[in-house]
Structures are given as C-alpha cells and as structure tokens.
Write a protein that holds these residues in place. Structure first.
Motif, short mmCIF file in Angstrom:
data_model
loop_
_atom_site.label_atom_id
_atom_site.label_comp_id
_atom_site.label_asym_id
_atom_site.label_seq_id
_atom_site.Cartn_x
_atom_site.Cartn_y
_atom_site.Cartn_z
N TYR A 186 3.74 -27.41 26.75
CA TYR A 186 5.15 -27.03 26.75
C TYR A 186 5.20 -25.50 26.70
O TYR A 186 4.61 -24.89 25.81
CB TYR A 186 5.87 -27.63 25.54
CG TYR A 186 7.29 -27.17 25.40
CD1 TYR A 186 8.30 -27.75 26.16
CD2 TYR A 186 7.63 -26.14 24.53
CE1 TYR A 186 9.61 -27.33 26.04
CE2 TYR A 186 8.94 -25.71 24.41
CZ TYR A 186 9.93 -26.31 25.16
OH TYR A 186 11.22 -25.89 25.05
N ASN A 187 5.84 -24.91 27.68
CA ASN A 187 5.94 -23.44 27.76
C ASN A 187 7.38 -23.03 27.53
O ASN A 187 8.28 -23.54 28.19
CB ASN A 187 5.50 -22.94 29.13
CG ASN A 187 4.08 -23.32 29.46
OD1 ASN A 187 3.18 -23.03 28.70
ND2 ASN A 187 3.89 -24.00 30.57
N GLN A 188 7.58 -22.11 26.64
CA GLN A 188 8.92 -21.55 26.42
C GLN A 188 8.83 -20.05 26.66
O GLN A 188 8.61 -19.28 25.73
CB GLN A 188 9.44 -21.86 25.02
CG GLN A 188 10.87 -21.43 24.86
CD GLN A 188 11.46 -21.89 23.54
OE1 GLN A 188 10.84 -22.61 22.78
NE2 GLN A 188 12.66 -21.46 23.26
N VAL B 46 10.77 -16.87 27.60
CA VAL B 46 12.14 -16.35 27.65
C VAL B 46 12.12 -14.84 27.41
O VAL B 46 11.17 -14.29 26.86
CB VAL B 46 13.04 -17.02 26.60
CG1 VAL B 46 13.19 -18.51 26.86
CG2 VAL B 46 12.53 -16.78 25.20
N PRO C 30 15.62 -17.84 30.31
CA PRO C 30 14.26 -18.21 30.72
C PRO C 30 13.71 -17.29 31.81
O PRO C 30 14.46 -16.78 32.64
CB PRO C 30 14.41 -19.64 31.25
CG PRO C 30 15.84 -19.79 31.56
CD PRO C 30 16.60 -18.85 30.67
N LYS D 151 8.39 -25.42 32.32
CA LYS D 151 8.46 -25.74 30.90
C LYS D 151 7.46 -26.82 30.51
O LYS D 151 6.86 -26.77 29.45
CB LYS D 151 9.88 -26.19 30.57
CG LYS D 151 10.31 -25.88 29.17
CD LYS D 151 11.76 -26.26 28.94
CE LYS D 151 12.56 -25.01 28.73
NZ LYS D 151 13.90 -25.26 28.27
N ASN D 152 7.26 -27.80 31.37
CA ASN D 152 6.39 -28.94 31.07
C ASN D 152 5.28 -29.08 32.11
O ASN D 152 5.55 -28.98 33.31
CB ASN D 152 7.20 -30.24 31.04
CG ASN D 152 8.25 -30.21 29.96
OD1 ASN D 152 7.93 -30.23 28.79
ND2 ASN D 152 9.51 -30.15 30.36
N GLN E 119 10.97 -25.17 37.76
CA GLN E 119 10.94 -23.79 37.28
C GLN E 119 11.98 -22.95 38.00
O GLN E 119 12.33 -23.23 39.14
CB GLN E 119 9.55 -23.20 37.44
CG GLN E 119 8.94 -23.36 38.80
CD GLN E 119 7.47 -23.04 38.82
OE1 GLN E 119 7.08 -21.93 38.48
NE2 GLN E 119 6.66 -24.00 39.21
N LYS F 7 16.48 -23.35 40.97
CA LYS F 7 15.23 -23.94 40.46
C LYS F 7 14.50 -24.62 41.61
O LYS F 7 15.15 -25.15 42.50
CB LYS F 7 15.52 -25.00 39.40
CG LYS F 7 15.74 -24.51 38.02
CD LYS F 7 15.85 -25.71 37.08
CE LYS F 7 15.92 -25.29 35.64
NZ LYS F 7 15.96 -26.46 34.75
#
Length: 150
Positions: A9-11, A13, A31, A37-38, A63, A77
C-alpha cells in the motif's frame, strides 16, 4: 511446490501546500501522480528434479496522471491492470564435456495478452485541446535462453 503472495500500500502525497503559476494551488495531502496505491503479487512454482515451472500474476492499481509541464497530477487516472507471466526452466547436467550444465529457460510474459497502460501524461496541443500521452505495457511475448556453465 512453492507459493508466494505480497501486497503493498503506497500513500504518496504532497507534504506541504504551495501555489504554482503553471497549475495553481497544490494542497498538502494531494496524491502524487504515477504512484499506484495498491499492488499485489501472487505466484505458484513447482519443481521436480532440475525442472522448474512458475506462474505469477501482478496487479497494479489505478494511478493519477501527471501534467506534462506542471509536474503535478491532474484529475485524470489510468486504470489498474493485471499481468500474468509463466516460466519453464530445466537444467541439464553434462558430464562428458568441458561444459558442466546447460540451463534452458522459456518465458511467456503477459500470457493473456492483456492491453494496459503503465504510465501516462496529460498535455494540451497548440490549439488548447487536451490529450493523453500513454506508455503501453508489454504485449504477449515468448522468449527463451540457454545458459552454459563451465
């Protein structure tokens, strides 16, 4: 038999707010583009003697798309995608020559020929019309190799 699965999981921002003449206001917490994110990887492998067979699938989530000259994400996206790869490997020992063994490999990438976009950039043309430049993922491909061990 061997199996694996992993999830990330990437956050990513912006950590501070700023005002840009190219894009306007950027807020902390907005973001970053080009960061899914996943992500999920799963795979299964089988070995019998010197023969290996593997199959693995990789999922990359949606993304945000970067604005080409501004360097920050717009509202667009690209969708997430899943790619499946297969590999077959065999090591053949050779006792009568100077070569100790030959390792043969057959790889099948994107086994189901799924069409997907890895990255994209939004821009506008000379007349102000928006367009998206995309980098497509690798299509179905098969390749092999032979590696000699001396």
């Amino acid at each position: 038999w061997m199996g694996y699965a992993n999830y990330s999981y990437n956050q990513a921002v912006f950590t501070s707010s700023f005002n840009s003449s190219a894009v306007g206001q950027v807020s902390a917490g907005q973001p970053l583009a080009n960061v899914p994110k996943n992500m999920v990887n799963v795979g299964l492998g089988w070995r019998l003697g010197d023969v290996d067979a593997r199959i693995g699938a990789k999922y990359v989530g949606p993304q945000y798309v970067n604005q080409q000259f501004a360097g920050v994400p717009g509202g667009l996206k690209i969708p997430g995608y899943t790619v499946t790869n297969i590999g077959l490997f065999d090591t053949i020992p050779l006792h009568e020559v100077d070569v100790k063994s030959v390792k043969l490999a057959l790889n099948i990438d994107n086994a189901f020929n799924h069409h997907y976009v890895v990255a994209a950039t939004s821009n506008t043309d000379y007349y102000g019309n928006p367009y998206l430049s995309v980098f497509e993922g690798m299509p179905f491909s098969v390749y092999g190799s032979a590696t000699l061990t001396f």
